[in-house]
Design a protein around this motif. Structure first.
Motif, PDB file in Angstrom:
ATOM      1  N   LEU A 111       0.825  -1.218   0.000  1.00 19.87           N
ATOM      2  CA  LEU A 111       0.000   0.000   0.000  1.00 19.87           C
ATOM      3  C   LEU A 111       0.851   1.256   0.000  1.00 19.87           C
ATOM      4  CD1 LEU A 111      -2.900  -0.968   2.451  1.00 19.87           C
ATOM      5  CD2 LEU A 111      -2.851  -1.055  -0.052  1.00 19.87           C
ATOM      6  N   VAL A 112       1.967   1.237   0.727  1.00 23.74           N
ATOM      7  CA  VAL A 112       2.874   2.395   0.706  1.00 23.74           C
ATOM      8  C   VAL A 112       3.441   2.587  -0.695  1.00 23.74           C
ATOM      9  CG1 VAL A 112       5.090   3.268   1.529  1.00 23.74           C
ATOM     10  CG2 VAL A 112       3.453   2.304   3.150  1.00 23.74           C
ATOM     11  N   ALA A 113       3.891   1.504  -1.326  1.00 27.87           N
ATOM     12  CA  ALA A 113       4.438   1.594  -2.679  1.00 27.87           C
ATOM     13  C   ALA A 113       3.372   2.047  -3.667  1.00 27.87           C
ATOM     14  CB  ALA A 113       5.002   0.238  -3.098  1.00 27.87           C
ATOM     15  N   LEU A 114       2.171   1.504  -3.535  1.00 28.61           N
ATOM     16  CA  LEU A 114       1.076   1.874  -4.435  1.00 28.61           C
ATOM     17  C   LEU A 114       0.778   3.361  -4.338  1.00 28.61           C
ATOM     18  CD1 LEU A 114      -0.817   0.059  -6.269  1.00 28.61           C
ATOM     19  CD2 LEU A 114      -2.539   0.387  -4.504  1.00 28.61           C
ATOM     20  N   THR A 115       0.677   3.870  -3.127  1.00 27.61           N
ATOM     21  CA  THR A 115       0.382   5.290  -2.928  1.00 27.61           C
ATOM     22  C   THR A 115       1.506   6.167  -3.473  1.00 27.61           C
ATOM     23  OG1 THR A 115      -0.865   4.748  -0.932  1.00 27.61           O
ATOM     24  CG2 THR A 115      -0.201   7.046  -1.212  1.00 27.61           C
ATOM     25  N   THR A 116       2.746   5.764  -3.221  1.00 26.93           N
ATOM     26  CA  THR A 116       3.900   6.542  -3.694  1.00 26.93           C
ATOM     27  C   THR A 116       3.918   6.628  -5.211  1.00 26.93           C
ATOM     28  OG1 THR A 116       5.188   5.858  -1.765  1.00 26.93           O
ATOM     29  CG2 THR A 116       6.412   6.714  -3.667  1.00 26.93           C
ATOM     30  N   PHE A 117       3.791   5.499  -5.875  1.00 30.47           N
ATOM     31  CA  PHE A 117       3.811   5.492  -7.338  1.00 30.47           C
ATOM     32  C   PHE A 117       2.623   6.260  -7.917  1.00 30.47           C
ATOM     33  CE2 PHE A 117       6.204   1.248  -6.976  1.00 30.47           C
ATOM     34  CZ  PHE A 117       7.427   1.905  -6.952  1.00 30.47           C
ATOM     35  N   TYR A 118       1.493   6.208  -7.247  1.00 29.83           N
ATOM     36  CA  TYR A 118       0.330   6.939  -7.730  1.00 29.83           C
ATOM     37  C   TYR A 118       0.578   8.446  -7.672  1.00 29.83           C
ATOM     38  CZ  TYR A 118      -4.497   8.472  -8.325  1.00 29.83           C
ATOM     39  OH  TYR A 118      -5.646   9.088  -8.791  1.00 29.83           O
ATOM     40  N   LEU A 119       1.109   8.905  -6.567  1.00 31.70           N
ATOM     41  CA  LEU A 119       1.353  10.344  -6.410  1.00 31.70           C
ATOM     42  C   LEU A 119       2.437  10.839  -7.366  1.00 31.70           C
ATOM     43  CD1 LEU A 119       1.199  10.657  -2.517  1.00 31.70           C
ATOM     44  CD2 LEU A 119      -0.561  11.281  -4.176  1.00 31.70           C
ATOM     45  N   LEU A 120       3.437   9.996  -7.638  1.00 32.34           N
ATOM     46  CA  LEU A 120       4.518  10.396  -8.538  1.00 32.34           C
ATOM     47  C   LEU A 120       4.093  10.388  -9.999  1.00 32.34           C
ATOM     48  CD1 LEU A 120       7.535   8.467  -6.959  1.00 32.34           C
ATOM     49  CD2 LEU A 120       7.120  10.933  -6.896  1.00 32.34           C
ATOM     50  N   GLY A 121       3.173   9.495 -10.350  1.00 37.97           N
ATOM     51  CA  GLY A 121       2.825   9.341 -11.749  1.00 37.97           C
ATOM     52  C   GLY A 121       1.408   9.747 -12.100  1.00 37.97           C
ATOM     53  N   PRO A 122       0.431   8.833 -11.945  1.00 36.21           N
ATOM     54  CA  PRO A 122      -0.942   9.116 -12.379  1.00 36.21           C
ATOM     55  C   PRO A 122      -1.524  10.402 -11.801  1.00 36.21           C
ATOM     56  CG  PRO A 122      -0.702   6.809 -11.859  1.00 36.21           C
ATOM     57  CD  PRO A 122       0.578   7.463 -11.446  1.00 36.21           C
ATOM     58  N   TRP A 123      -1.242  10.686 -10.525  1.00 37.44           N
ATOM     59  CA  TRP A 123      -1.798  11.890  -9.898  1.00 37.44           C
ATOM     60  C   TRP A 123      -1.271  13.152 -10.576  1.00 37.44           C
ATOM     61  CZ3 TRP A 123      -5.647  13.146  -6.804  1.00 37.44           C
ATOM     62  CH2 TRP A 123      -5.626  14.355  -6.125  1.00 37.44           C
ATOM     63  N   GLN A 124       0.051  13.194 -10.814  1.00 40.86           N
ATOM     64  CA  GLN A 124       0.639  14.372 -11.460  1.00 40.86           C
ATOM     65  C   GLN A 124       0.247  14.471 -12.924  1.00 40.86           C
ATOM     66  OE1 GLN A 124       4.795  15.009 -10.845  1.00 40.86           O
ATOM     67  NE2 GLN A 124       4.700  14.674  -8.628  1.00 40.86           N
ATOM     68  N   ALA A 125       0.052  13.324 -13.565  1.00 41.87           N
ATOM     69  CA  ALA A 125      -0.330  13.333 -14.978  1.00 41.87           C
ATOM     70  C   ALA A 125      -1.814  13.604 -15.179  1.00 41.87           C
ATOM     71  CB  ALA A 125       0.052  12.011 -15.621  1.00 41.87           C
ATOM     72  N   GLY A 126      -2.576  13.624 -14.092  1.00 39.73           N
ATOM     73  CA  GLY A 126      -4.010  13.888 -14.199  1.00 39.73           C
ATOM     74  C   GLY A 126      -4.806  12.706 -14.718  1.00 39.73           C
ATOM     75  N   LEU A 127      -4.260  11.500 -14.551  1.00 34.17           N
ATOM     76  CA  LEU A 127      -4.986  10.314 -15.011  1.00 34.17           C
ATOM     77  C   LEU A 127      -6.065   9.939 -13.998  1.00 34.17           C
ATOM     78  CD1 LEU A 127      -2.036   8.048 -16.249  1.00 34.17           C
ATOM     79  CD2 LEU A 127      -3.568   9.470 -17.626  1.00 34.17           C
ATOM     80  N   THR A 128      -7.286   9.918 -14.434  1.00 29.65           N
ATOM     81  CA  THR A 128      -8.373   9.522 -13.534  1.00 29.65           C
ATOM     82  C   THR A 128      -8.560   8.008 -13.509  1.00 29.65           C
ATOM     83  OG1 THR A 128      -9.943   9.884 -15.340  1.00 29.65           O
ATOM     84  CG2 THR A 128      -9.608  11.693 -13.776  1.00 29.65           C
ATOM     85  N   GLU A 129      -8.105   7.333 -14.573  1.00 26.98           N
ATOM     86  CA  GLU A 129      -8.127   5.880 -14.617  1.00 26.98           C
ATOM     87  C   GLU A 129      -6.711   5.391 -14.889  1.00 26.98           C
ATOM     88  OE1 GLU A 129     -11.522   3.798 -16.547  1.00 26.98           O
ATOM     89  OE2 GLU A 129     -11.980   5.800 -17.323  1.00 26.98           O
ATOM     90  N   VAL A 130      -6.300   4.398 -14.152  1.00 30.99           N
ATOM     91  CA  VAL A 130      -4.948   3.870 -14.302  1.00 30.99           C
ATOM     92  C   VAL A 130      -5.066   2.419 -14.733  1.00 30.99           C
ATOM     93  CG1 VAL A 130      -2.699   3.571 -13.228  1.00 30.99           C
ATOM     94  CG2 VAL A 130      -4.237   5.365 -12.399  1.00 30.99           C
TER      95      VAL A 130
END
Length: 384
Positions: A111-130
């Motif tokens: 869960l820590v890794a999932l959250t970290t990768f999400y914030l670094l990638g999809p969140w910054q890229a504005g992806l609503t679906e991953v």
């Protein structure tokens, strides 16, 4: 398509959650609690996923929330608690704590890794679906790798534990665990399918979102969910069916017992809830109360010997012996005789409802029981 898929699944999951929550209120069993948590988190994951796909058009705030991350966290949490349920079913009680602790550590890391990768990638890229169609974007592939790896490990864990289903005494739990194992195979195939598309996308091969293996994914997901939900529903539904049958089979013996001690029958205001448990409690209250001093061990010994001579299996022979003891005790109580023993027989085990049902069957149908009562009546009729 999303609505027609999500709503039926949510309804089934919610129904199953209601069954298991009712069981947990009665048992406070750790395994049952784990199943409740798995179903609750799966419900949350399905609903959040629906909001992520459809609800973004309802309000702009929804488009700003990390709904995909919440959905995936909920799904991984559900997978973890499903493993905990299987662990409580298949592992020795003294080993459950250590095994559960290791699995909690792995979940926390995931869960820590999932959250970290999400914030670094999809969140910054504005992806609503991953999903794997975006595997060529920054941090999407690691995010999906963590999600897929943990989910695959959870499904593999369930599959491996389902091999021990044959050791489970209760038939409906045994069938349920086997269905969970079959469903986990579908879950594993789904993950492999998604990983394949993710690898293709990561190497720059264009994968259209609408053609993202949708039909194959739907078949795999539907198969996995159908089998998993069957595995979840069979134990509580089977237990309820069995409880209704047991309740009916106890009726003849219950009626005879309560006829000599009607004051121990629960009042209507206290008869709500588990009807079988209430019936068993009333019967045991009478056996350890008004009838206790009439449960003659000599009667049990004689009837047991007759049952053994007829070649009855041990549980049935024991049930016949105890049914005969109860029948004689009822006859003595109705005749208002003084206590007939100073060392009464203990009838059944405190938590063995199935044995009490066998006793009730023998009480109603066994010729040994009928002959024992006739002999007792004859002795006391001649005595008078």
């Amino acid at each position: 398509m999303v609505l027609s898929f999500v709503i039926p699944v949510v309804l089934v999951v919610t129904t199953a959650l209601g069954f298991w929550a009712s069981s947990y209120r009665q048992t406070r069993n750790a395994g049952v609690r784990a199943m409740c948590m798995a179903l609750l988190l799966l419900d949350v994951g399905m609903l959040v996923g629906y909001l992520n796909v459809v609800g973004r058009t309802w309000h702009p705030v929804l488009a700003m929330l990390p709904l995909q991350l919440v959905q995936h966290v909920a799904v991984l949490g559900a997978a973890f608690y499903l493993k905990m349920f299987c662990l409580h079913l298949t592992a020795a009680p003294e080993r459950v704590a250590a095994k559960a602790r290791r699995r909690r550590v792995v979940l926390a890391v995931a869960l820590v890794a999932l959250t970290t990768f999400y914030l670094l990638g999809p969140w910054q890229a504005g992806l609503t679906e991953v999903h794997s169609a975006y595997g060529n974007q920054r941090w999407v592939a690691p995010y999906l790798a963590v999600y897929s790896a943990y989910f695959a490990w959870a499904m593999l864990d369930v599959l491996l534990m389902s091999r021990f289903a044959r050791h489970i005494d209760r038939r409906h739990l045994r069938v349920g665990l086997r269905l969970l194992g079959a469903g986990s195979v579908g879950g594993l195939l789904y993950v492999v399918h998604r990983i394949g598309f993710g690898i293709v996308a990561a190497f720059g091969v264009p994968v259209e979102p609408d053609a993202n293996g949708w039909s194959e994914s739907t078949v795999l997901v539907t198969s996995a969910i159908t089998l998993l939900m069957a595995g979840v529903l069979v134990p509580p539904l089977g237990a309820r069916w069995e409880a209704r049958r047991f309740h009916a089979r106890l009726q003849p013996l219950w009626a005879e017992l309560t006829s000599v001690a009607p004051e121990l029958v629960y009042s209507p205001s206290h008869r709500r809830g588990d009807r079988l448990r209430i019936r068993v409690t009333e019967m045991r209250d009478i056996l350890i109360g008004p009838l206790h001093a009439y449960l003659d061990p000599q009667v049990a010994t004689n009837a047991g010997k007759q049952a053994a001579r007829l070649g009855l299996p041990e549980p049935e022979a024991r049930a016949v012996a105890e049914a005969a003891t109860i029948a004689v005790a009822l006859e003595a109580k109705r005749r208002d005789l003084p206590p007939i023993t100073a060392m009464p027989v203990v009838i059944g085990e405190a938590d063995d409802v199935a044995q009490l049902v066998l006793i009730a069957d023998a009480f109603a149908d066994s010729p040994i029981v009928a002959d024992t009562v006739k002999e007792f009546r004859s002795q006391h009729d001649h005595a008078h």
